[in-house]
Enzyme design. Structure first.
Site, short mmCIF file in Angstrom:
data_model
loop_
_atom_site.label_atom_id
_atom_site.label_comp_id
_atom_site.label_asym_id
_atom_site.label_seq_id
_atom_site.Cartn_x
_atom_site.Cartn_y
_atom_site.Cartn_z
CB CYS A 23 22.26 32.94 53.14
SG CYS A 23 20.48 32.86 52.96
N1 LIG Z 1 16.81 32.52 49.93
C1 LIG Z 1 17.24 31.56 50.72
O1 LIG Z 1 17.66 30.50 50.29
C2 LIG Z 1 17.21 31.73 52.24
C3 LIG Z 1 17.49 30.61 53.04
C4 LIG Z 1 17.43 30.74 54.40
C5 LIG Z 1 17.12 31.97 54.97
N2 LIG Z 1 16.88 33.06 54.18
C6 LIG Z 1 16.50 34.32 54.83
O2 LIG Z 1 15.10 34.49 54.68
C7 LIG Z 1 14.78 35.87 54.54
C8 LIG Z 1 14.01 36.11 53.24
O3 LIG Z 1 14.84 35.78 52.16
P1 LIG Z 1 14.29 35.54 50.70
O4 LIG Z 1 15.41 34.92 49.95
O5 LIG Z 1 12.97 34.85 50.72
O6 LIG Z 1 14.07 37.05 50.22
P2 LIG Z 1 13.27 37.51 48.91
O7 LIG Z 1 13.80 38.84 48.56
O8 LIG Z 1 13.24 36.43 47.91
O9 LIG Z 1 11.76 37.67 49.43
C9 LIG Z 1 11.34 38.68 50.26
C10 LIG Z 1 10.00 39.22 49.76
O10 LIG Z 1 9.56 40.23 50.67
C11 LIG Z 1 8.92 41.26 49.93
N3 LIG Z 1 8.93 42.45 50.76
C12 LIG Z 1 9.92 43.35 50.96
N4 LIG Z 1 9.55 44.26 51.89
C13 LIG Z 1 8.30 43.91 52.29
C14 LIG Z 1 7.42 44.42 53.28
N5 LIG Z 1 7.74 45.46 54.04
N6 LIG Z 1 6.23 43.78 53.45
C15 LIG Z 1 5.88 42.72 52.70
N7 LIG Z 1 6.70 42.18 51.76
C16 LIG Z 1 7.88 42.77 51.56
C17 LIG Z 1 9.74 41.35 48.66
O11 LIG Z 1 8.99 41.93 47.61
C18 LIG Z 1 10.06 39.87 48.40
O12 LIG Z 1 9.10 39.26 47.56
C19 LIG Z 1 16.11 36.61 54.63
O13 LIG Z 1 16.34 36.98 55.94
C20 LIG Z 1 17.12 35.54 54.21
O14 LIG Z 1 18.39 35.80 54.74
C21 LIG Z 1 16.89 32.95 52.81
#
Ligand SMILES: NC(=O)c1ccc[n+]([C@@H]2O[C@H](COP(=O)([O-])OP(=O)(O)OC[C@H]3O[C@@H](n4cnc5c(N)ncnc54)[C@H](O)[C@@H]3O)[C@@H](O)[C@H]2O)c1
Length: 434
Positions: free
Chosen positions: A271
């Site tokens: 992030c």
């Molecule tokens: N990690 C954090 O602490 C956090 C906090 C707030 C906001 N965010 C935001 O949330 C969003 C997700 O982040 P995250 O950390 O969970 O990411 P992540 O990479 O941990 O999880 C995303 C998942 O989506 C899957 N994926 C990818 N393409 C796909 C598709 N087309 N269809 C289905 N699944 C698919 C991946 O395999 C993965 O498991 C981002 O926008 C991030 O900026 C993250």
């Protein structure tokens, strides 16, 4: 129809499909499950789906109830979007990184998802985006889903709710943290509010989707800029011979107008280092080049180099010099190493041909890539092992490191987190804060 649907939501007679079961999607699934909401999940990573079907998780902090649920209901998981047709509500938690070697948003995960959803979307589906995006992206996403005879806000409900998940923080919960929500139309807002009210104590309904999208970027930019400020203060303090941590502690006693931020080894995670670029991209596109964002980025990214320069000041680097890096996770108590500054340290050490080992209980091994030239294993923290290194650099202040052992057996410690600042270690002359 809306009244009936809201009644169904209140009675929990609806099902949710979470798309993207990562650091955001999986904990969200747990929250919904706790409220006894029927759950489905899609992730294109078949390894993750197979692990969940076996009742195992790939995220150490995830709770067991969700893995048990998916083990019991393996057909509620899929790598294929077809199962969305079995659900009423779809929540999208997909990555929003930057394009490779670029500072431009990579919206391909979210927009590809829209393409897939379009094939299976049905009347009265509710689609909510939780990924962090630039203002306007949710509308673009919605427009990519709709097909003929669909009308956003009328028979396809669209919303945006930014995630505030704080990985590694056991106290994080939506009992105490409010959640921002927004919807495309008044009907979308009512529906989405009722859904989130089921598992969030306080929802904050924002008038426009763009305001909700921008609020998330502002939250993360606020952190990036303030971390940049204290990191710059750390450099100034070093020049002036003043202790940065004592200075921050003193300033923090002001009970209004000041929020404590701590310096560190640089920015990390999915992030804080990424999201400011989402804002600068959309801002530049609209004719204004942001200044604060850029400056904070410059300062934060120079910290690894600056720290290694401090190392040069205190030890003479020889051919045999060996450094121990403590922590590769970008943040304490997580198994997340995305954008971790530790890999920047590895890059600098490689460039300077300084040998290194690492220790991180959350990463027993490091695969080749990301500046790691060949597979590497985390060393054990023992008295003897610690004594083998010319210096130890604390990069991630995991709670399960034995700090007494480290303090009492390392030749020199460069503490980038201020972890040893407690009075307990005040007589340890081998600790340098940098
Ligand atoms: N990690 C954090 O602490 C956090 C906090 C707030 C906001 N965010 C935001 O949330 C969003 C997700 O982040 P995250 O950390 O969970 O990411 P992540 O990479 O941990 O999880 C995303 C998942 O989506 C899957 N994926 C990818 N393409 C796909 C598709 N087309 N269809 C289905 N699944 C698919 C991946 O395999 C993965 O498991 C981002 O926008 C991030 O900026 C993250």
């Amino acid at each position: 129809m809306i009244k009936n649907f809201i009644l169904k939501i209140k009675k929990k007679e609806f099902s949710v499909c979470i798309i993207g079961l990562g650091y955001v999607g999986l904990p969200l699934a747990s929250r919904l499950l706790k409220k006894k909401i029927k759950l489905f999940g899609i992730d294109t990573d078949s390894k993750k789906i197979n692990l969940l079907r076996k009742g195992k998780s790939y995220i150490q902090s995830s709770d067991q109830s969700i893995t048990k649920y998916f083990k019991k209901n393996p057909n509620n998981l899929s790598t294929n979007y077809e199962i969305v047709s079995k659900c009423d509500v779809i929540i999208v938690c997909l990555p929003t990184p930057l394009k490779p070697n670029s500072t431009k948003p990579d919206m391909s995960f979210v927009f590809n998802c829209a393409k897939n959803l379009k094939r299976f979307i049905k009347d009265n589906h509710v689609v909510i985006l939780e990924s962090t995006v630039y203002p306007g992206a949710t509308r673009e996403f919605g427009n990519k889903i709709i097909k003929k005879n669909f009308n956003l806000g009328k028979n396809l409900f669209l919303g945006y709710s930014p995630e505030r998940e704080n990985p590694g923080d056991k106290n994080f919960s939506y009992k105490s943290t409010p959640k921002v929500i927004s919807g495309y139309s008044d009907n979308c807002k009512i529906i989405i509010k009722n859904i989130y009210n089921l598992f969030v104590k306080r929802t904050v309904l924002v008038n426009k989707i763009e305001e909700a999208e921008l609020s998330k970027l502002l939250e993360n930019l606020y952190r990036a800029v303030n971390i940049g400020l204290v990191n710059e203060m750390k450099i100034i303090c070093n020049k002036l011979g003043i202790d940065i941590f004592n200075t921050i502690d003193a300033a923090s006693t002001k009970n209004f107008g000041f929020q404590k931020f701590l310096p560190g080894p640089g920015l990390g995670g999915h992030c804080i280092p990424i999201d400011p670029f989402y804002l600068s991209w959309i801002s530049k596109k609209n004719g204004y080049e942001p200044k604060f964002i850029k400056l904070a980025g410059i300062i934060n990214s120079q910290i690894p180099n600056w720290t290694i320069k401090q190392l040069h000041k205190i030890i003479k680097i020889k051919k045999k010099t060996k450094i121990l890096l403590l922590g590769v996770a970008y943040k304490k108590n997580t198994d997340d190493d995305r954008e971790s500054p530790s890999f920047e340290f590895i890059k600098i050490l490689n460039k300077k041909k300084i040998k290194y080992d690492y220790c991180d209980p959350y990463f027993p091994k490091l695969r080749k890539g990301r500046n790691v030239s060949k597979i590497k294993y985390s060393i054990k923290l023992t008295k003897q092992n610690l004594k083998n290194y010319d210096a130890t650099i604390l990069l991630t202040d995991h709670s399960n490191f034995d700090y007494d052992l480290i303090a009492n057996n390392s030749k020199i410690i460069l503490d980038t987190r201020g972890k040893f600042k407690s009075t307990k270690f005040k007589d340890n002359l081998n600790i340098i804060y940098s």
